[in-house]
Write an enzyme that holds these catalytic residues in place. Structure first.
Site, PDB file in Angstrom:
ATOM      1  N   THR A   1      -9.544   0.622  -9.275  1.00  0.00           N
ATOM      2  CA  THR A   1      -8.729  -0.428  -8.724  1.00  0.00           C
ATOM      3  C   THR A   1      -8.850  -1.594  -9.668  1.00  0.00           C
ATOM      4  O   THR A   1      -9.719  -1.611 -10.520  1.00  0.00           O
ATOM      5  CB  THR A   1      -9.309  -0.763  -7.338  1.00  0.00           C
ATOM      6  OG1 THR A   1      -9.239   0.422  -6.571  1.00  0.00           O
ATOM      7  CG2 THR A   1      -8.607  -1.884  -6.652  1.00  0.00           C
TER       8      THR A   1
ATOM      9  N   ASP B   1      -7.837   8.388   0.660  1.00  0.00           N
ATOM     10  CA  ASP B   1      -8.335   7.289   1.504  1.00  0.00           C
ATOM     11  C   ASP B   1      -8.095   7.554   2.993  1.00  0.00           C
ATOM     12  O   ASP B   1      -8.624   6.843   3.840  1.00  0.00           O
ATOM     13  CB  ASP B   1      -7.685   5.956   1.100  1.00  0.00           C
ATOM     14  CG  ASP B   1      -8.455   5.268  -0.019  1.00  0.00           C
ATOM     15  OD1 ASP B   1      -9.567   5.717  -0.344  1.00  0.00           O
ATOM     16  OD2 ASP B   1      -7.941   4.276  -0.572  1.00  0.00           O
TER      17      ASP B   1
ATOM     18  N   ARG C   1       0.840  -1.192   0.000  1.00  0.00           N
ATOM     19  CA  ARG C   1       0.000   0.000   0.000  1.00  0.00           C
ATOM     20  C   ARG C   1       0.888   1.260   0.000  1.00  0.00           C
ATOM     21  O   ARG C   1       1.960   1.265   0.597  1.00  0.00           O
ATOM     22  CB  ARG C   1      -0.835  -0.039   1.283  1.00  0.00           C
ATOM     23  CG  ARG C   1      -1.769   1.127   1.512  1.00  0.00           C
ATOM     24  CD  ARG C   1      -2.945   1.066   0.621  1.00  0.00           C
ATOM     25  NE  ARG C   1      -4.057   1.854   1.106  1.00  0.00           N
ATOM     26  CZ  ARG C   1      -5.084   2.188   0.335  1.00  0.00           C
ATOM     27  NH1 ARG C   1      -5.135   1.809  -0.930  1.00  0.00           N
ATOM     28  NH2 ARG C   1      -6.083   2.874   0.832  1.00  0.00           N
TER      29      ARG C   1
ATOM     30  N   THR D   1      -4.195  -0.702  -7.067  1.00  0.00           N
ATOM     31  CA  THR D   1      -4.991   0.494  -7.375  1.00  0.00           C
ATOM     32  C   THR D   1      -4.177   1.767  -7.498  1.00  0.00           C
ATOM     33  O   THR D   1      -3.083   1.889  -6.948  1.00  0.00           O
ATOM     34  CB  THR D   1      -6.058   0.710  -6.275  1.00  0.00           C
ATOM     35  OG1 THR D   1      -6.994   1.689  -6.706  1.00  0.00           O
ATOM     36  CG2 THR D   1      -5.458   1.139  -4.964  1.00  0.00           C
TER      37      THR D   1
ATOM     38  N   GLY E   1     -13.796  -1.207  -6.712  1.00  0.00           N
ATOM     39  CA  GLY E   1     -15.113  -0.670  -6.366  1.00  0.00           C
ATOM     40  C   GLY E   1     -15.118   0.197  -5.119  1.00  0.00           C
ATOM     41  O   GLY E   1     -16.183   0.478  -4.577  1.00  0.00           O
ATOM     42  N   GLY E   2     -13.922   0.605  -4.642  1.00  0.00           N
ATOM     43  CA  GLY E   2     -13.880   1.483  -3.474  1.00  0.00           C
ATOM     44  C   GLY E   2     -14.565   0.832  -2.293  1.00  0.00           C
ATOM     45  O   GLY E   2     -14.337  -0.340  -1.985  1.00  0.00           O
TER      46      GLY E   2
ATOM     47  N   SER F   1      -7.741   1.078   3.618  1.00  0.00           N
ATOM     48  CA  SER F   1      -8.240   0.594   2.325  1.00  0.00           C
ATOM     49  C   SER F   1      -9.479  -0.271   2.530  1.00  0.00           C
ATOM     50  O   SER F   1      -9.743  -0.760   3.633  1.00  0.00           O
ATOM     51  CB  SER F   1      -7.141  -0.234   1.666  1.00  0.00           C
ATOM     52  OG  SER F   1      -7.612  -0.855   0.489  1.00  0.00           O
TER      53      SER F   1
HETATM   54  O1  DON Z   1      -8.021   1.165  -1.162  1.00  0.00           O
HETATM   55  C1  DON Z   1      -9.183   1.461  -1.372  1.00  0.00           C
HETATM   56  O2  DON Z   1     -10.112   1.047  -0.722  1.00  0.00           O
HETATM   57  C2  DON Z   1      -9.495   2.361  -2.552  1.00  0.00           C
HETATM   58  N1  DON Z   1      -8.354   3.154  -2.858  1.00  0.00           N
HETATM   59  C3  DON Z   1      -9.942   1.524  -3.699  1.00  0.00           C
HETATM   60  C4  DON Z   1     -10.345   2.347  -4.886  1.00  0.00           C
HETATM   61  C5  DON Z   1     -11.169   1.614  -5.841  1.00  0.00           C
HETATM   62  O3  DON Z   1     -11.482   0.473  -5.694  1.00  0.00           O
HETATM   63  C6  DON Z   1     -11.635   2.403  -6.991  1.00  0.00           C
HETATM   64  N2  DON Z   1     -12.412   1.585  -7.858  1.00  0.00           N
HETATM   65  N3  DON Z   1     -13.512   1.730  -8.185  1.00  0.00           N
END
Ligand code: DON
Length: 567
Positions: A376, A418, A103, A394, A468-469, A447
């Site tokens: 991501t 984040d 990370r 990501t 997908g955040g 994350s």
């Molecule tokens: O680490 C995380 O949770 C975010 N940076 C992930 C970002 C992400 O999945 C964007 N995609 N849609």
């Protein structure tokens, strides 16, 4: 029934090195690619092919991880990266498990309030767009750490096909054409100079990456120092600073990965192995699954009112805990054992009733007793030796901070978003944070990435994950449940419509027009707010399932250009 389908269909599908690219626009495809020996499923055909070729050459899943990760940096600049970071969970053929955290980290010059103005308000865009949003990248260090510890082929064998791909170029897909056009207006806002992605790229064009190829050649010659020290580091630090950022050569030289102990828990006869903090993925997944385990989901039915209620209410409670307790374990104490304790989770669900939605305003983080101290991308790999990996990587947002270093040929992340810039203020995924996830130099931002491996009866059963955040955790959850509770194939489990609740905002997001209107009406009558507008897709899940006869079924998400390749 599922077994019967496999019995009839497997002989037709066991064709060596087959690609599951046909019919991918449609959710009609109910069985994914099936292979006998090994498989890679990733967001781009070029990356899956390079990973699969490495396996065919005799490399193991860890060699293929290194190759696939770097190939995604070339073929999928939307999210694949060397300017970002990620997590990988693994299970070796002998049952040993582990995880690596590569990370991004906060730069040394970062400060707690760096995204606030003089009134203490969040400055819009500062943590998402441009050089200040960039965290110190971890991907190259991650790839080298995995390869050194667990790989078997020489690094040249891994890097050479990736470098060739960068020189040869990658064909633009229709989805990619749309993505580039969508984000193009933001590129000049993040970059002083024009970048290659300012051009009007169309489907079937070929984009070549000679600068990235040269950067990768320096990495081939000098190992990880080819990125974190010397010419690349000097150019990168200067470029970021020239564009208003704070990352220095010292930040790059100091970057280190962390080997972590994965979060493990059981659900019925499954054992789930998932990512530990600084990802919230494994802890939240464990909380949600443990909260829903006592309920008979398969009896309620897939995406039925009762199943959606139980899952939503567990998600609501888990995300409330996430916002308060979770952060980088190197900086804050994360009470993992307490958070996934069965008695605690039972108590947490005791306020749930099928009669009426719980209000998020009535739910806060739980009180635990400390007993002891849209981008991501995900890929899954199984090799011919029985090793499995699950990796999610990501740049955070689509094309990260949109800051593109033309001299080195790659985008930089906007992972600083984040962190919790201000307690109670939502980040780009609407997630709220607290002190545990505040900005501190060298700290890793929390994350949601949830690379996950599932065992059944002590044997490898599934490798799964998604972008997908905030919706990553709930998408992984539903995919596992679709197979385990609702008897779906891997491809059906990936295809199935998804929904999501994250405590705040207090709404169930649903993929639009995929859920039965009468189910939506019934949920609304029970007090649930349904949002079908704001998430055209939820996750892009890639997974591999081990079938009864020990062959593999890939599930590559039709929502992207995702592709399974194997042999
Ligand atoms: O680490 C995380 O949770 C975010 N940076 C992930 C970002 C992400 O999945 C964007 N995609 N849609």
């Amino acid at each position: 029934m599922k077994k019967l389908i496999y019995f009839l269909i497997i002989p037709l599908l066991l064709i060596s090195c087959k690609k599951a690219t046909d019919n991918k626009e449609s959710t009609e495809q109910s069985i994914g690619l099936i292979t006998k020996n090994a498989m890679v499923v990733s967001a781009r055909v070029e990356a899956s092919q390079i990973g699969s070729d490495i396996l065919k050459k005799g490399g193991n899943a860890f060699d293929a991880m290194a190759a696939t990760e770097l190939a995604l940096a070339v073929a999928y600049p939307y999210a694949g990266n060397i300017g970002g970071g990620g997590f990988m969970v693994y299970r070796k053929a002998n049952g040993d498990i582990g995880a690596i955290d590569y990370r991004e980290k906060a730069p040394l010059a970062s400060t707690k309030n760096m995204f606030l103005d003089e009134n203490g308000d969040v400055i819009p865009g500062k943590s998402t767009l441009g050089a200040m949003a960039v965290g110190v990248p971890g991907t190259v260090a991650g790839v080298f750490a995995v390869h050194e510890k667990l790989g078997s082929l020489p690094i040249e064998d891994i890097l050479k096909p990736v470098i060739e791909l960068a020189y040869r170029g990658v064909i633009v897909t229709e989805k990619q054409e749309k993505r580039i056009a969508q984000y193009q207006p933001l590129f000049p806002k993040a970059n002083k100079d024009s970048i290659p992605f300012d051009k009007h790229w169309k489907a079937k064009d070929t984009i070549k990456y000679p600068e990235l190829a040269k950067t990768l050649e320096r990495i081939l010659t000098n190992g990880r120092d080819g990125f974190y020290k010397g010419e690349t580091a000097k150019t990168l630090a200067k470029f970021i600073q020239d564009n208003g950022g704070i990352i220095t050569e010292e930040d790059l030289a100091n970057y280190e990965v962390k080997w972590r102990t994965p979060v493990t828990f059981t659900y019925d006869d499954l054992r789930i192995i998932s990512m530990s903090p600084p990802s919230s993925g494994g802890v939240c997944l464990a909380q949600i699954m443990k909260m829903i385990e006592p309920y008979n989901l398969s009896e309620y039915g897939h995406n039925s009112v009762k199943a959606i209620q139980v899952i939503t209410e567990a998600e609501r409670r888990a995300y409330a805990d996430r916002s308060y307790y979770l952060g980088d374990p190197d900086f804050v104490e994360v009470p993992i054992k307490n958070l996934i304790n069965e008695a605690y989770l039972k108590e947490r669900m005791s306020t749930f009733s099928f009669e009426k939605a719980t209000l998020s305003s009535d739910v806060s983080h739980g009180n635990i007793q400390i007993i002891e101290s849209d981008e991501t991308t995900h890929y899954s790999i199984v090799d011919q030796f029985g090793n499995a990996i699950s990796a999610t990587t990501t740049l955070n947002g689509a094309y990260g901070s949109k800051l593109y270093c033309s001299e080195l040929g790659f985008f930089l992340n906007n992972e600083m978003d984040d962190f919790s810039s201000k307690p109670g203020e939502p980040n780009m995924f609407g997630l709220i944070g607290a002190e545990a996830n505040s900005i501190v130099p060298e700290k890793r931002m929390l994350s949601s990435m949830t690379p996950t491996i599932v065992e059944k009866n002590g044997e490898l059963f599934m490798s799964v994950g998604t972008p997908g955040g905030s919706r990553i955790i709930t998408s992984v959850l539903q995919t596992i449940l679709n197979v385990h509770e609702f008897n779906m194939t891997m491809q059906e489990a990936v295809n199935a419509p998804r929904f999501h609740h994250q405590w705040l905002p207090d709404e169930i997001r649903m993929e639009p027009n995929l859920f039965d209107k009468s189910i939506i009406n019934q949920l609304q009558k029970l007090g649930y707010i349904i949002n079908e507008q704001d998430s055209p897709i939820i996750g892009k899940v890639d997974g591999i399932l081990v079938l009864d006869d020990k062959s593999y079924e890939g599930g590559a998400d039709y929502r992207g250009d995702d592709t399974a390749i194997g042999f």
